[in-house]
Each structure stands twice: as C-alpha cells, then as structure tokens.
Design a protein around this motif. Structure first.
Motif, mmCIF file in Angstrom:
data_model
loop_
_atom_site.group_PDB
_atom_site.id
_atom_site.type_symbol
_atom_site.label_atom_id
_atom_site.label_comp_id
_atom_site.label_asym_id
_atom_site.label_seq_id
_atom_site.Cartn_x
_atom_site.Cartn_y
_atom_site.Cartn_z
ATOM 1 N N ASN A 220 -1.069 -40.308 -10.886
ATOM 2 C CA ASN A 220 -0.344 -39.153 -10.355
ATOM 3 C C ASN A 220 0.880 -39.585 -9.562
ATOM 4 O O ASN A 220 1.926 -38.946 -9.612
ATOM 5 C CB ASN A 220 -1.265 -38.286 -9.500
ATOM 6 N N ARG A 221 0.751 -40.677 -8.801
ATOM 7 C CA ARG A 221 1.908 -41.196 -8.063
ATOM 8 C C ARG A 221 3.004 -41.662 -9.024
ATOM 9 O O ARG A 221 4.180 -41.404 -8.816
ATOM 10 C CB ARG A 221 1.494 -42.358 -7.158
ATOM 11 N N GLN B 45 -1.268 -34.126 -4.296
ATOM 12 C CA GLN B 45 -1.975 -33.683 -3.100
ATOM 13 C C GLN B 45 -3.457 -33.417 -3.408
ATOM 14 O O GLN B 45 -4.317 -33.667 -2.574
ATOM 15 C CB GLN B 45 -1.331 -32.401 -2.543
ATOM 16 N N GLU B 46 -3.711 -32.920 -4.613
ATOM 17 C CA GLU B 46 -5.078 -32.616 -5.006
ATOM 18 C C GLU B 46 -5.871 -33.882 -5.295
ATOM 19 O O GLU B 46 -7.037 -34.000 -4.927
ATOM 20 C CB GLU B 46 -5.046 -31.732 -6.254
ATOM 21 N N SER B 47 -5.227 -34.836 -5.968
ATOM 22 C CA SER B 47 -5.910 -36.069 -6.344
ATOM 23 C C SER B 47 -4.923 -37.226 -6.228
ATOM 24 O O SER B 47 -4.040 -37.377 -7.062
ATOM 25 C CB SER B 47 -6.434 -35.958 -7.773
ATOM 26 N N ALA C 227 9.673 -44.013 -2.221
ATOM 27 C CA ALA C 227 8.756 -43.635 -1.137
ATOM 28 C C ALA C 227 7.425 -43.159 -1.700
ATOM 29 O O ALA C 227 6.373 -43.369 -1.066
ATOM 30 C CB ALA C 227 9.399 -42.538 -0.282
ATOM 31 N N THR C 228 7.437 -42.544 -2.855
ATOM 32 C CA THR C 228 6.197 -42.080 -3.481
ATOM 33 C C THR C 228 5.351 -43.273 -3.929
ATOM 34 O O THR C 228 4.135 -43.279 -3.791
ATOM 35 C CB THR C 228 6.496 -41.172 -4.677
ATOM 36 N N LEU C 229 6.005 -44.300 -4.453
ATOM 37 C CA LEU C 229 5.280 -45.465 -4.946
ATOM 38 C C LEU C 229 4.915 -46.469 -3.859
ATOM 39 O O LEU C 229 4.079 -47.339 -4.087
ATOM 40 C CB LEU C 229 6.096 -46.171 -6.031
ATOM 41 N N ALA C 230 5.538 -46.383 -2.682
ATOM 42 C CA ALA C 230 5.318 -47.368 -1.612
ATOM 43 C C ALA C 230 3.853 -47.485 -1.182
ATOM 44 O O ALA C 230 3.361 -48.612 -1.025
ATOM 45 C CB ALA C 230 6.205 -47.051 -0.425
ATOM 46 N N PRO C 231 3.102 -46.399 -0.995
ATOM 47 C CA PRO C 231 1.702 -46.574 -0.547
ATOM 48 C C PRO C 231 0.807 -47.262 -1.578
ATOM 49 O O PRO C 231 -0.230 -47.799 -1.229
ATOM 50 C CB PRO C 231 1.215 -45.135 -0.313
ATOM 51 N N SER C 232 1.188 -47.257 -2.823
ATOM 52 C CA SER C 232 0.336 -47.897 -3.823
ATOM 53 C C SER C 232 0.682 -49.355 -3.920
ATOM 54 O O SER C 232 -0.024 -50.171 -4.324
ATOM 55 C CB SER C 232 0.486 -47.209 -5.174
ATOM 56 N N ARG D 45 7.481 -30.227 -8.483
ATOM 57 C CA ARG D 45 6.611 -29.492 -7.576
ATOM 58 C C ARG D 45 5.165 -29.515 -8.068
ATOM 59 O O ARG D 45 4.233 -29.739 -7.281
ATOM 60 C CB ARG D 45 7.104 -28.052 -7.440
ATOM 61 N N GLU D 46 4.961 -29.309 -9.372
ATOM 62 C CA GLU D 46 3.601 -29.350 -9.926
ATOM 63 C C GLU D 46 2.991 -30.743 -9.813
ATOM 64 O O GLU D 46 1.799 -30.886 -9.513
ATOM 65 C CB GLU D 46 3.616 -28.906 -11.380
ATOM 66 N N ALA D 47 3.804 -31.782 -10.053
ATOM 67 C CA ALA D 47 3.295 -33.148 -9.927
ATOM 68 C C ALA D 47 2.948 -33.465 -8.472
ATOM 69 O O ALA D 47 1.969 -34.166 -8.199
ATOM 70 C CB ALA D 47 4.324 -34.142 -10.458
#
Length: 130
Positions: free
Chosen positions: A106-107, A99-101, A125-130, A92-94
């Motif tokens: 961070n991804r 979301q902040e940066s 899914a978290t790594l897909a946009p990068s 949750r913190e990550a």
C-alpha cells in the motif's frame, strides 16, 4: 437453395455481426493473433471462409469463455475504469487504503501515484518509514 434465398442477406448480416463481436472479444481477452486476423477478415471483408472462421471462433472460444471466463473481461473493464479516475482521487483512495492497512504494498502504491502526480517529496516521505 431456393428456399434459403430470401434469408441469405439476414444470415450474412448475422454472421458478420458475430465476426465483429468475436473480434472485440479476441482483442479484449488477448487471443492469439491468428484469431484476430481471421475475425478481422470476416468482419471487414466478408467471404464464406471468413464467415466460417467466425462461427468456429464463436463455438470454440467465445461461448466456452462466457460460461466461466468473465474474470478476464471484468479485469480489463476494471482497469479501464480505474484509468479514467482523476489522479488526485486515486491518491486519496490509496491514502485511505494505507490508513486502513499499513503494508509495504500500500505504501509503494501510494508513493507511485504521488510520484506520477509530480510530488516526489511526498512519495519519498511515504516510503521513508518502510
């Protein structure tokens, strides 16, 4: 020497306490093994030479590190506290940090935590946009 006779047990106890404090400091700050070995002998076996080595450690390493080297010990404590947090809370913190940066680091951190939690699809899914 007769004047010191009543104080010898107290001096011995103080030197042994310094050896224990020095041994803990050497372990936390990852000092070379010879310090750990000599301080271990001083703390657990005693003896005059071991006690002298504990005094040498206190004056050559421990006291100078207290003047400005608390960052290493602080980082070690921070890592220990961080490892005690539940994995869901760290995710949750990550996610809030992402979301902040939105950076690649961070991804990657969020994806690693998600993969560790057994959620490979979320990590992908978290790594897909990068």
């Amino acid at each position: 020497m007769d004047a010191l006779q009543p104080y010898l047990p107290l001096i011995y106890t103080i030197l042994r306490g310094l050896a224990v404090v020095g041994l803990v400091h050497a372990l936390i700050t990852r000092q070379p093994p010879y310090w750990m070995l000599t301080l271990g002998f001083a703390a657990f076996l005693g003896g005059i030479f071991s006690m002298v080595f504990s005094l040498v450690y206190v004056f050559t390493v421990l006291i100078p590190s207290l003047r400005g080297g608390t960052r290493v010990a602080g980082r070690a404590v921070a890592r220990g506290v961080e490892s005690l947090k539940p994995l869901d809370l760290r995710i949750r913190e990550a996610h809030e940090q992402l979301q902040e940066s939105d950076t690649l680091q961070n991804r990657a951190d969020l994806a690693a935590l998600q993969a560790r939690a057994g959620r490979p699809d979320d990590a992908q899914a978290t790594l897909a946009p990068s």
